[in-house]
Design an enzyme around this catalytic site. Structure first.
Site, PDB file in Angstrom:
ATOM      1  N   GLY A  86       0.814  -1.208   0.000  1.00  0.00           N
ATOM      2  CA  GLY A  86       0.000   0.000   0.000  1.00  0.00           C
ATOM      3  C   GLY A  86       0.854   1.268   0.000  1.00  0.00           C
ATOM      4  N   SER A 185       5.082  -5.456  -3.053  1.00  0.00           N
ATOM      5  CA  SER A 185       4.724  -4.070  -3.284  1.00  0.00           C
ATOM      6  C   SER A 185       5.326  -3.170  -2.201  1.00  0.00           C
ATOM      7  CB  SER A 185       3.199  -3.946  -3.352  1.00  0.00           C
ATOM      8  OG  SER A 185       2.801  -2.738  -3.905  1.00  0.00           O
ATOM      9  N   TYR A 186       4.522  -2.372  -1.481  1.00  0.00           N
ATOM     10  CA  TYR A 186       5.095  -1.535  -0.419  1.00  0.00           C
ATOM     11  C   TYR A 186       5.648  -2.382   0.733  1.00  0.00           C
ATOM     12  CZ  TYR A 186       6.025   2.611   2.331  1.00  0.00           C
ATOM     13  OH  TYR A 186       6.671   3.601   3.031  1.00  0.00           O
ATOM     14  N   ASP A 422       5.025  -6.166 -14.811  1.00  0.00           N
ATOM     15  CA  ASP A 422       4.497  -5.175 -13.871  1.00  0.00           C
ATOM     16  C   ASP A 422       5.088  -3.815 -14.208  1.00  0.00           C
ATOM     17  OD1 ASP A 422       3.511  -3.793 -11.656  1.00  0.00           O
ATOM     18  OD2 ASP A 422       5.183  -4.421 -10.388  1.00  0.00           O
TER      19      ASP A 422
END
Length: 498
Positions: A86, A185-186, A422
């Site tokens: 996130g 991701s984050y 990605d």
């Protein structure tokens, strides 16, 4: 005869004490046992537990977890903590859409619940796995003191470490199992910062002592320079921009694509944005899902509120032209020090671009589902969202490269994997920063296979660092390539060659 009776009595007493101890060690988790889930009519292939761990009694700060025991040998198989990114995204994203024990089939009638089927590529096939909603305010985790929703990298790592210590006190039978931390991701920030806190705890002799062996990061944000400069070469290599535009943007920006330094550079990057703006940011091969709300917010030239803007040498506000929030902090507005704005602040929308989260949203906001998994009601914990704007989050840990160097030099095993299609966190950035550590290559770039086919490419470095690509995959590798993901995951945990 008296001696024989005494021996028998001693044996009975020992067995009684042993039985009492076993009951005691599991008594704390009996109430956490999940016995059934709405939408699933079969038999669980292993035990499931879920509930809250209160990490701050005075604030009522409680983190929610869902724990799936291994379908193999839970007493010996590794324990893996999974974190989505996130910041602000729930780890039920991984549970529902990626490598959880179930596959979710959308409801056939409006207002109905999805049907659940066993996932043949669940990561619980080879490991015990904890899905954690972190920090407080994300997913089903919450605090009664709203000031706890003002947080950042460092505080999140400390809180997650506190969670782990308390969780292993509840489940002491897993303390001797190999322990790994994983995320995407984050969580490229969450994972190494948490691993660092765990190592500090081990060094300090903090009880219980965790048996940390290594960590995995998928398409993870790492460093503003490497990640910020990754998009343009990725777009060129994938044939998304022309040779001419690539040469122009390279010459005018002098290889610096993330920190705008001239109007000419800015104008060339705007052309790059125009060429790629209608692609699915998480997987350029896939169509982009848009809900009604998102269709009304399609302007690519998003501008940050003034309090979030990075000022250049001329102190003029710099535009952030991207839709790449959602599961990851966006690039070319890479992870910088300071507050991370939320989707609503950028787009006046709570939706995540190109992401259909309707199944998970319907399921996790159903009262019967919440009761079954021991989650508090909506009136207490709030509605579940795949990515929330409830937290006020600051990136305060800087580049992750120093964390990776510290951990790998100490012998902890690291797998950095990237879906090669990605565009949110392009593999070009991850490949570059892993190479920048300067470690000796001990397994030269080569293909790796799954199910008899080339599944991607791998490069192994000294100090237990491995970089791996997954061919044709997007941002969330286990979602797009479940078989291949389970294959490399299994081999890495077992310490075998991929």
């Amino acid at each position: 005869m008296a001696k024989t009776s005494l021996i028998l009595f001693s044996q009975l007493l020992f067995h009684y004490m042993l039985l009492s101890f076993v009951v005691f060690t599991h008594s704390a988790t009996e109430s956490a046992l999940v016995t059934q889930i709405p939408g699933f009519s079969g038999t669980f292939p292993s035990n499931h537990y879920s509930g809250y761990v209160t990490i701050d009694e005075s604030h009522g700060k409680s983190l929610f977890y869902y724990f799936v025991e291994s379908e193999g040998n839970p007493s010996k198989d590794p324990v893996v903590l999974w974190l989505n990114g996130g910041p602000g995204c729930s780890s039920f994203d991984g549970f529902v859409y990626e490598h959880g024990p179930f596959n979710f089939e959308a409801a056939k009638t409006k207002g109905g619940l999805p049907t659940l089927h066993l996932n043949p590529y669940s990561w619980s096939k080879v490991s015990n796995i904890i899905y954690l909603d972190s920090p407080a305010g994300v997913g089903l985790s919450y605090s009664k003191n709203l000031t706890d929703y003002i947080t950042g990298d460092t505080k999140t790592a400390l809180d997650s470490h506190t969670f782990l210590l308390k969780w292993f006190e509840l489940y002491p039978e897993f303390l001797s199992n190999p322990f790994f931390i994983a995320g995407e991701s984050y969580a490229g920030v969450y994972v190494p910062t948490l691993a660092y806190e765990v190592v500090k705890g081990i060094d300090a002799g903090t009880k219980p002592i965790l048996n940390l062996k290594g960590y995995l990061v998928g398409n993870g944000v790492t460093d503003n320079v490497f990640d910020g400069n990754a998009l343009v070469p990725f777009a060129h290599g994938m044939g998304l921009i022309s040779d001419e535009l690539y040469e122009e943007v390279t010459n005018n920006c002098k290889g610096n694509f993330y920190n705008l330094n001239s109007e000419t550079c800015d104008s060339k990057l705007a052309k790059v944005d125009k060429d790629i703006e209608d692609l699915n940011i998480y997987n350029i091969l896939e169509p982009c899902y848009h809900d009604t709300e998102m269709r009304q917010n399609t302007d690519i030239n998003i501008r940050l509120p003034s309090s979030f803007q990075q000022l250049g040498e001329t102190d003029r506000p710099l535009p952030v032209r991207t839709r790449m929030f959602g599961r990851a902090w966006p690039f070319r507005a890479p992870v910088r020090e300071g507050r991370v704005p939320t989707w609503p602040e950028l787009l006046n929308s709570n939706s995540v671009p190109c992401t259909d989260d309707e199944v998970a949203t319907a399921w996790l906001n159903d009262a019967a589902v919440r009761k079954a998994i021991h989650a508090d009601e909506v009136s207490i914990a709030g509605s579940w969202e795949i990515c929330t704007d409830r937290i006020d989050f600051s990136h305060d840990a800087g580049s992750m490269i120093k964390f990776h160097r510290n951990l790998t030099l100490r012998g902890y095993r690291a797998l950095i994997f990237s879906g090669d299609h990605d565009m949110c966190v392009p593999y070009t950035g991850s490949e570059a920063w892993t190479r920048s550590l300067g470690y000796k290559i001990i397994d030269e770039w080569r293909p790796w296979t799954s199910n008899g086919q080339v599944a991607g490419y791998i490069q192994g470095y000294e100090n237990n660092l491995t970089f791996l690509t997954v061919k044709g995959s997007g941002h969330t590798v286990p979602e797009y390539k479940p078989r291949e993901a389970l294959d490399f995951y299994s081999l890495f945990l077992a310490g075998k060659k991929i």
